[in-house]
Design an enzyme around this catalytic site. Structure first.
Site, PDB file in Angstrom:
ATOM      1  N   SER A  19     -10.453   0.010   6.935  1.00 41.62           N
ATOM      2  CA  SER A  19      -9.809   0.012   5.619  1.00 41.62           C
ATOM      3  C   SER A  19      -9.104  -1.262   5.196  1.00 41.62           C
ATOM      4  O   SER A  19      -8.667  -1.363   4.051  1.00 41.62           O
ATOM      5  CB  SER A  19      -8.804   1.157   5.536  1.00 41.62           C
ATOM      6  OG  SER A  19      -9.477   2.348   5.270  1.00 41.62           O
ATOM      7  N   SER A  69     -10.015   2.129   2.624  1.00 38.51           N
ATOM      8  CA  SER A  69      -9.074   2.823   1.770  1.00 38.51           C
ATOM      9  C   SER A  69      -8.073   1.902   1.077  1.00 38.51           C
ATOM     10  O   SER A  69      -7.436   2.324   0.114  1.00 38.51           O
ATOM     11  CB  SER A  69      -8.299   3.848   2.608  1.00 38.51           C
ATOM     12  OG  SER A  69      -7.476   3.208   3.545  1.00 38.51           O
ATOM     13  N   LYS A  95       0.855  -1.199   0.000  1.00 37.75           N
ATOM     14  CA  LYS A  95       0.000   0.000   0.000  1.00 37.75           C
ATOM     15  C   LYS A  95       0.889   1.247   0.000  1.00 37.75           C
ATOM     16  O   LYS A  95       1.923   1.280   0.675  1.00 37.75           O
ATOM     17  CB  LYS A  95      -0.902  -0.032   1.237  1.00 37.75           C
ATOM     18  CG  LYS A  95      -1.961   1.071   1.275  1.00 37.75           C
ATOM     19  CD  LYS A  95      -2.859   0.936   2.519  1.00 37.75           C
ATOM     20  CE  LYS A  95      -3.971   1.999   2.507  1.00 37.75           C
ATOM     21  NZ  LYS A  95      -4.872   1.881   3.689  1.00 37.75           N
TER      22      LYS A  95
HETATM   23  N1  GLN Z   1     -13.491   4.757   5.830  1.00 31.74           N
HETATM   24  C1  GLN Z   1     -12.953   5.250   7.054  1.00 31.74           C
HETATM   25  C2  GLN Z   1     -12.504   6.671   6.864  1.00 31.74           C
HETATM   26  O1  GLN Z   1     -12.669   7.171   5.818  1.00 31.74           O
HETATM   27  C3  GLN Z   1     -11.808   4.383   7.510  1.00 31.74           C
HETATM   28  C4  GLN Z   1     -10.611   4.557   6.704  1.00 31.74           C
HETATM   29  C5  GLN Z   1      -9.462   3.721   7.201  1.00 31.74           C
HETATM   30  O2  GLN Z   1      -9.656   2.746   7.913  1.00 31.74           O
HETATM   31  N2  GLN Z   1      -8.267   4.153   6.858  1.00 31.74           N
HETATM   32  O3  GLN Z   1     -11.992   7.289   7.747  1.00 31.74           O
END
Ligand code: GLN
Length: 496
Positions: free
Chosen positions: A183, A159, A79
Site C-alpha cells: 500500500s 490503499s 493518511k
Molecule cells: N492491497 C493489499 C490488500 O488489500 C495490501 C493493502 C495494504 O498494503 N494495506 O490487502
C-alpha cells in the site's frame, strides 16, 4: 514568487531555514491548492486549515530565532489510518464515524516533534484494504495522471491512494502512508512518486489503526528519493509502546542517498518474470538493471522459489489478523452505533452498516481460516509458507546479494470502476504480486518512478533490501531516479 507548492520537501525545508519564505506562506499555498484540486481528486477527507496555520506560525517563530527541527514548518498530509489527537481518524470507514482519538500516533508525533505542519487527513481504502482506493467510505481518489490525450479518471492505487495522489499533485510536500502488502509502493508506482516501506519494526505501529499487525508498517510517500529519506529519518525510531518496534538507532537516511551502487550486487529473481507480464514492464526492468550496472553494480540471477505462494499465503494471514483486529468495532467503544433490540442485534446491525463490502469479505475469510478444524489447514500452513518465503530472501542475501530489483506493479494505473479489475477480487489482489513477499518477509522495499507505459502513465521499479538496510535502497533508488531522468509530473488539469 514561485509557486511554493512546486518545491520538493528538501527545497522547502532549506527555503524555510533561509527565511526565503515563511511556513505560513507555504501552508497557505498548499491550503489554496487543496481547495482548488480536492473537489476533483478527493485526496483529502479532512483539511485541518486552522491547525495548520497555528502550527505554521509556531514554526515561523522558531525559524525566526534560528531554531526548530529538521522538518520545521514543512506541510505534510497524513493518511487517515494514523491517530491524530482530536482530529478525524476513521481509516476511511463508516464504522469509525466521527471518531477523534485522545492520543497521537508515535509516527505523527515524531513528525510534529521535528517541526512538521499538518495539512489534513488523506483518503485511503477502508481499513487499508484495497489496491485502488475504491473501498473508501469517502469515495474513490482520482489519480492526477491521465493517459496522454485522454480524460478518463484513473485510480491512484491503494490503499494509500490519497497520500500518493496528494504528493503527485502538489497538495503536500510529502505524506505518511502504510503498507501491509504493497500500500505504499503500489500507489507510489501508479502516481510517479517515491514510496518506501521500511523494515518491519523500523516505525512504531503505536496509534496506527491495525489491519494485519504482523505485516503493517508505516513509511513515507514523497516526490524524490531524497525527500523520502528525510521523511523516514523523522518518522522512524524505537518506541516502547510497540512491542515489535526495533531498538535500533535511526541512521540519517538522507546521507546515504548519493552513496551510489559501485561494488554492490543486485539480485534479479527469476520467479518475478510472470507469465503474461506486459513487455514494457519487462523492458523497464531490464533498463533498470542496465542503469545500476552502468554505475558499477554487479547483476546476479537469483531464485526465490516460494514466490508463487506469497499472495495466497498473504490472503490467509492478513484477513486472519484483520478479523481479529476489527472485532473491536462493535458499536460500544468507537464511532458508529446502530440501535438494535438487544446487544447482539446492536453489534450485528452496527457491523453490517459500518463495514464496506471488501472489509466484510476479509473478516469472513479471516474468521473462516482461524476457525476450529481449518486453523491447521490454512493459518498454520500459511505461517509455514511465510517462513519459507523469508528463508528464500535470507539465502539470496547470504549469497552476496545486497539488494533485489523487481517491477513494482504488474501494470500502470487502471480506470476507476474498471470492469475487469472489479469482476473478481483476485484480479484486484494480483496488483500486489510483486510487493506482498516483502511484507511476508518483513524486509524493506522502495518503489521509484522509472519510466512510462505506452499511454504515458508512470511505472515504478522496486528495490528490496536486507533487514534494516534502507540506506542501500535509498542509494540504489537514487541511481534509478537519476537515470530515469525525471518528468514524473502530471499535467495540471484539475485547476483548469
Ligand atoms: N492491497 C493489499 C490488500 O488489500 C495490501 C493493502 C495494504 O498494503 N494495506 O490487502
Amino acid at each position: 514568487m514561485t509557486d511554493l507548492t512546486k518545491l520538493n520537501l528538501a527545497a522547502t525545508r532549506d527555503g524555510l531555514k533561509n527565511r526565503d519564505f515563511t511556513s505560513l506562506e507555504v501552508t497557505e499555498a498548499y491550503l489554496s491548492a487543496i481547495e482548488t484540486a480536492n473537489p476533483k481528486l478527493n485526496a483529502y477527507i479532512e483539511v485541518t486549515a486552522q491547525q495548520a496555520r497555528e502550527m505554521a506560525e509556531q514554526s515561523d517563530h522558531k525559524l525566526n530565532s534560528r531554531d526548530g527541527g529538521p522538518l520545521e514548518g514543512v506541510p505534510l498530509g497524513i493518511k487517515d489510518l494514523f491517530a491524530t489527537r482530536h482530529v478525524h481518524t476513521q481509516a476511511a470507514s463508516h464504522i469509525l464515524k466521527d471518531f477523534k482519538p485522545e492520543y497521537e500516533s508515535r509516527v505523527t508525533q515524531n513528525l510534529w516533534d521535528d517541526g512538521a505542519v499538518m495539512l489534513g487527513k488523506l483518503n485511503m481504502d477502508e481499513f487499508a484494504m484495497g489496491s485502488s482506493n475504491e473501498t473508501s467510505h469517502y469515495g474513490p481518489v482520482v489519480n492526477p495522471w491521465r493517459e496522454e490525450g485522454g480524460n478518463k479518471d484513473l485510480v491512484p492505487g491503494g490503499s494509500s491512494g490519497g497520500s500518493a495522489a496528494a504528493v503527485s499533485s502538489w497538495l503536500c510536500a510529502a505524506a505518511t502512508a502504510t503498507d501491509t502488502g504493497g500500500s505504499i509502493r503500489q500507489p507510489a508506482a501508479l502516481t510517479g512518486t517515491v514510496g518506501i516501506k521500511p523494515t518491519y519494526g523500523r516505525c512504531s505501529r503505536w496509534g496506527i489503526v491495525a489491519f494485519a499487525s504482523s505485516l503493517d508498517q508505516a513509511g513515507p510517500i514523497a516526490r524524490t528519493v531524497e525527500d523520502a529519506a528525510i521523511m523516514l529519518t523523522s518518522m522512524a525510531g524505537f518506541d516502547p509502546m510497540d512491542s515489535t518496534s526495533a531498538d535500533l538507532a535511526v541512521p540519517d537516511f538522507a546521507a546515504a542517498v548519493e552513496r551510489g551502487v559501485n561494488g554492490l550486487t543486485i539480485g534479479v529473481p527469476r520467479e518475478y518474470r510472470m507469465d503474461g507480464m506486459p513487455e514494457e514492464i519487462e523492458k523497464l526492468w531490464h533498463e533498470g538493471l542496465e542503469w545500476l550496472k552502468a554505475e558499477g553494480a554487479q547483476i546476479k540471477d537469483i531464485s526465490l522459489p516460494h514466490t508463487k505462494y506469497a499472495l495466497p499465503a498473504y490472503y490467509i494471514v492478513a484477513p486472519a489478523e484483520a478479523s481479529s483486529n476489527l472485532a473491536r468495532y462493535d458499536g460500544v467503544k468507537y464511532g458508529l452505533r446502530v440501535a438494535g433490540k438487544d446487544i447482539t442485534d446492536m453489534y450485528e446491525l452496527t457491523r453490517a452498516e459500518g463495514f464496506g463490502r471488501e472489509v466484510k469479505r476479509r473478516v469472513m475469510i479471516g474468521t473462516y481460516v482461524l476457525s476450529a478444524g481449518y486453523y491447521d489447514a490454512y493459518y498454520v500452513r500459511a505461517q509455514k509458507v511465510r517462513t519459507l518465503i523469508k528463508r528464500d530472501f535470507e539465502l539470496a542475501f547470504a549469497d552476496g546479494v545486497d539488494a533485489i530489483l523487481t517491477p513494482a506493479t504488474p501494470s500502470a494505473a487502471f480506470g476507476i470502476a474498471d470492469q475487469e479489475m472489479n469482476s473478481d477480487p483476485v484480479k484486484m489482489y494480483l496488483n500486489d504480486i510483486f510487493t506482498v513477499t516483502v511484507n511476508m518477509a518483513g524486509l524493506p522495499g522502495i518503489a521509484v518512478p522509472a519510466g512510462k507505459d505506452h499511454r504515458g502513465l508512470p511505472l515504478g521499479l522496486q528495490l528490496i533490501g536486507k533487514p534494516f538496510d534502507e540506506e542501500t535502497l535509498f542509494a540504489a533508488g537514487r541511481v534509478i531516479e537519476k537515470a530515469a531522468g525525471g518528468g514524473f509530473e502530471p499535467s495540471d488539469w484539475w485547476s483548469a
